[in-house]
Design an enzyme around this catalytic site. Structure first.
Site, PDB file in Angstrom:
ATOM      1  N   ARG A  99      45.616  44.867 -26.844  1.00 54.41           N
ATOM      2  CA  ARG A  99      46.186  45.201 -28.160  1.00 54.41           C
ATOM      3  C   ARG A  99      47.249  44.173 -28.548  1.00 54.41           C
ATOM      4  NH1 ARG A  99      49.230  49.011 -24.628  1.00 54.41           N
ATOM      5  NH2 ARG A  99      47.366  50.253 -24.490  1.00 54.41           N
ATOM      6  N   GLY A 100      47.883  44.425 -29.682  1.00 60.10           N
ATOM      7  CA  GLY A 100      49.045  43.640 -30.102  1.00 60.10           C
ATOM      8  C   GLY A 100      48.742  42.158 -30.270  1.00 60.10           C
ATOM      9  N   GLY A 105      56.794  42.697 -37.638  1.00 55.82           N
ATOM     10  CA  GLY A 105      56.567  43.997 -38.271  1.00 55.82           C
ATOM     11  C   GLY A 105      57.398  44.077 -39.533  1.00 55.82           C
ATOM     12  N   LYS A 146      62.943  37.719 -20.110  1.00 53.96           N
ATOM     13  CA  LYS A 146      62.320  36.702 -20.957  1.00 53.96           C
ATOM     14  C   LYS A 146      62.971  35.328 -20.754  1.00 53.96           C
ATOM     15  CE  LYS A 146      59.117  39.150 -22.891  1.00 53.96           C
ATOM     16  NZ  LYS A 146      57.703  38.823 -22.667  1.00 53.96           N
ATOM     17  N   THR A 170      62.708  36.107 -28.744  1.00 55.59           N
ATOM     18  CA  THR A 170      64.025  35.631 -29.191  1.00 55.59           C
ATOM     19  C   THR A 170      65.123  36.350 -28.388  1.00 55.59           C
ATOM     20  OG1 THR A 170      63.913  37.218 -31.014  1.00 55.59           O
ATOM     21  CG2 THR A 170      63.374  34.928 -31.537  1.00 55.59           C
ATOM     22  N   TYR A 223      65.716  43.272 -20.593  1.00 58.04           N
ATOM     23  CA  TYR A 223      64.510  42.684 -21.205  1.00 58.04           C
ATOM     24  C   TYR A 223      64.751  41.211 -21.540  1.00 58.04           C
ATOM     25  CZ  TYR A 223      60.969  41.700 -24.818  1.00 58.04           C
ATOM     26  OH  TYR A 223      59.966  41.137 -25.557  1.00 58.04           O
TER      27      TYR A 223
HETATM   28  N1  LIG Z   1      55.621  42.321 -31.075  1.00 56.61           N
HETATM   29  C1  LIG Z   1      56.827  41.774 -31.188  1.00 56.61           C
HETATM   30  O1  LIG Z   1      57.524  41.961 -32.192  1.00 56.61           O
HETATM   31  C2  LIG Z   1      57.340  40.884 -30.074  1.00 56.61           C
HETATM   32  C3  LIG Z   1      58.604  40.288 -30.234  1.00 56.61           C
HETATM   33  C4  LIG Z   1      59.087  39.469 -29.224  1.00 56.61           C
HETATM   34  C5  LIG Z   1      58.327  39.249 -28.072  1.00 56.61           C
HETATM   35  N2  LIG Z   1      57.120  39.865 -27.936  1.00 56.61           N
HETATM   36  C6  LIG Z   1      56.361  39.597 -26.684  1.00 56.61           C
HETATM   37  O2  LIG Z   1      55.018  39.295 -27.022  1.00 56.61           O
HETATM   38  C7  LIG Z   1      54.133  39.837 -26.040  1.00 56.61           C
HETATM   39  C8  LIG Z   1      53.133  40.776 -26.681  1.00 56.61           C
HETATM   40  O3  LIG Z   1      53.835  41.803 -27.362  1.00 56.61           O
HETATM   41  P1  LIG Z   1      53.035  42.982 -28.087  1.00 56.61           P
HETATM   42  O4  LIG Z   1      53.921  43.520 -29.151  1.00 56.61           O
HETATM   43  O5  LIG Z   1      51.673  42.532 -28.422  1.00 56.61           O
HETATM   44  O6  LIG Z   1      52.989  44.059 -26.883  1.00 56.61           O
HETATM   45  P2  LIG Z   1      52.011  45.318 -26.689  1.00 56.61           P
HETATM   46  O7  LIG Z   1      52.812  46.358 -25.976  1.00 56.61           O
HETATM   47  O8  LIG Z   1      51.326  45.668 -27.965  1.00 56.61           O
HETATM   48  O9  LIG Z   1      50.920  44.735 -25.657  1.00 56.61           O
HETATM   49  C9  LIG Z   1      51.267  44.421 -24.340  1.00 56.61           C
HETATM   50  C10 LIG Z   1      50.042  44.680 -23.466  1.00 56.61           C
HETATM   51  O10 LIG Z   1      50.402  44.383 -22.108  1.00 56.61           O
HETATM   52  C11 LIG Z   1      49.741  45.322 -21.273  1.00 56.61           C
HETATM   53  N3  LIG Z   1      50.387  45.396 -19.975  1.00 56.61           N
HETATM   54  C12 LIG Z   1      51.582  45.953 -19.670  1.00 56.61           C
HETATM   55  N4  LIG Z   1      51.795  45.877 -18.346  1.00 56.61           N
HETATM   56  C13 LIG Z   1      50.739  45.244 -17.797  1.00 56.61           C
HETATM   57  C14 LIG Z   1      50.379  44.868 -16.481  1.00 56.61           C
HETATM   58  N5  LIG Z   1      51.153  45.165 -15.432  1.00 56.61           N
HETATM   59  N6  LIG Z   1      49.212  44.191 -16.282  1.00 56.61           N
HETATM   60  C15 LIG Z   1      48.404  43.907 -17.326  1.00 56.61           C
HETATM   61  N7  LIG Z   1      48.669  44.268 -18.596  1.00 56.61           N
HETATM   62  C16 LIG Z   1      49.828  44.930 -18.828  1.00 56.61           C
HETATM   63  C17 LIG Z   1      49.802  46.638 -22.049  1.00 56.61           C
HETATM   64  O11 LIG Z   1      48.827  47.579 -21.591  1.00 56.61           O
HETATM   65  C18 LIG Z   1      49.555  46.151 -23.478  1.00 56.61           C
HETATM   66  O12 LIG Z   1      48.179  46.200 -23.818  1.00 56.61           O
HETATM   67  C19 LIG Z   1      55.021  40.488 -24.991  1.00 56.61           C
HETATM   68  O13 LIG Z   1      55.261  39.560 -23.960  1.00 56.61           O
HETATM   69  C20 LIG Z   1      56.301  40.793 -25.750  1.00 56.61           C
HETATM   70  O14 LIG Z   1      57.414  40.884 -24.903  1.00 56.61           O
HETATM   71  C21 LIG Z   1      56.615  40.676 -28.901  1.00 56.61           C
END
Ligand SMILES: NC(=O)c1ccc[n+]([C@@H]2O[C@H](COP(=O)([O-])OP(=O)(O)OC[C@H]3O[C@@H](n4cnc5c(N)ncnc54)[C@H](O)[C@@H]3O)[C@@H](O)[C@H]2O)c1
Length: 274
Positions: free
Chosen positions: A15-16, A188, A158, A145, A154
């Site tokens: 996802r994501g 978002g 990072k 960031t 967290y």
């Molecule tokens: N979405 C944002 O606004 C945002 C902002 C800053 C950083 N990030 C970073 O971007 C990346 C993706 O974020 P996102 O919003 O898509 O997250 P999300 O939570 O939608 O997706 C993360 C995925 O990682 C999987 N996951 C968690 N633990 C796991 C494990 N041990 N082994 C395998 N898979 C595992 C989850 O099941 C999930 O599908 C992350 O590293 C997050 O920290 C996201």
């Protein structure tokens, strides 16, 4: 078709951002292997791509387990014959990880670092020999960031992932493997943020290095807190998934062939941090 014949492994691909990146790179000719601890959802995500005629494999994989990662990478190499890109998107980022260390039990800190730091290391080490046999590749780690302010557990995880990016770029260069990171800002809408509980907004602000005194917080509405959060960005619009996806595509493509060991912040110019 920039990525015709190439193969991308994407952790957290169910996802994501991982799944959004998969959609974009298959449209440019690549095959994808989506790895995620959520077996049901990763199967559905890969299945949806296959239905559209793309080559996609959805595999259960817990990135914390180096042996499971090695076995899954071997399956991908056997099925697709090569691995060109690794996107490390899997992470833990729940609200509890944005509170001060003194409130987070030590085993929770360990669990956070196990996924957000060791998970990246496990995947990088496992794909390296496969990438090396096809003459190199590109690895991109999703940081945040928050990892440029690092005032919360967290953020520190990072920041460690940024350090790992630099170290592995040095180690993997002899195999023509580039290693970079992308630090997304919040992706978002302000509208969706305003629906968050106040506590979550405080935690988001803390992740960006902003801790408002209780006396001010008590007088702030959710909308006020969202306004503070949004004001940390220099660019006057909301972040979108495709802002991040474009940066990931750039770092996989030959356009970034002279770029390694870098972290690219894609957060609308969020002012805080280093
Ligand atoms: N979405 C944002 O606004 C945002 C902002 C800053 C950083 N990030 C970073 O971007 C990346 C993706 O974020 P996102 O919003 O898509 O997250 P999300 O939570 O939608 O997706 C993360 C995925 O990682 C999987 N996951 C968690 N633990 C796991 C494990 N041990 N082994 C395998 N898979 C595992 C989850 O099941 C999930 O599908 C992350 O590293 C997050 O920290 C996201």
């Amino acid at each position: 078709m920039r990525f015709e014949g190439k193969v991308a492994v994407i952790t957290g691909g169910a996802r994501g951002l991982g799944s959004a990146f998969a959609d974009a790179i298959v449209a440019e000719g690549a095959k994808v292997a989506l790895l995620d601890v959520d077996e049901a959802e990763v199967g559905q995500t890969a299945g949806a791509l296959e239905k559209q005629g793309f080559e996609a494999l959805g595999l259960r994989c817990d990135v914390r387990d180096e042996h499971e990662v090695e076995a899954v990478v071997a399956r991908v190499a056997e099925r697709f014959g090569r691995i060109d890109f690794l996107i490390n998107s899997a992470a833990l980022h729940r609200r509890k990880y944005n509170q001060p260390f003194k409130f987070l039990p030590r085993d929770e800190v360990r669990a956070l670092f196990d996924v957000n730091v060791m998970g990246i290391l496990n995947c990088c080490l496992a794909v390296r020999p496969v990438m090396a046999t096809n003459g190199g590749g590109s690895i991109v780690n999703l940081t945040s960031t928050a990892g440029h302010t690092s005032v919360t557990p967290y953020g520190v995880s990072k920041l460690a992932a940024r350090g790992l990016t630099l170290a592995l770029a040095g180690e993997f260069a002899e195999d023509e493997i580039r290693v970079n990171a992308v630090s997304p800002g919040f992706v978002g809408s302000a509208g969706s943020l305003a629906e968050y509980p106040k506590e979550n907004l405080m935690s988001l602000l803390a992740s960006q290095g902003v801790r408002l005194p209780e006396s001010i917080l008590a007088r702030c509405s959710n909308r006020d807190l969202v306004d503070v959060f949004m004001s940390l960005q220099l660019t006057r619009r909301e972040g979108r998934m495709d802002d991040i996806v474009k940066a990931l595509l750039y770092l996989c493509s030959d356009d970034s062939g002279f770029v390694t060991g870098e972290t690219l912040k894609v957060g609308g110019g969020s002012a805080a941090g280093f």
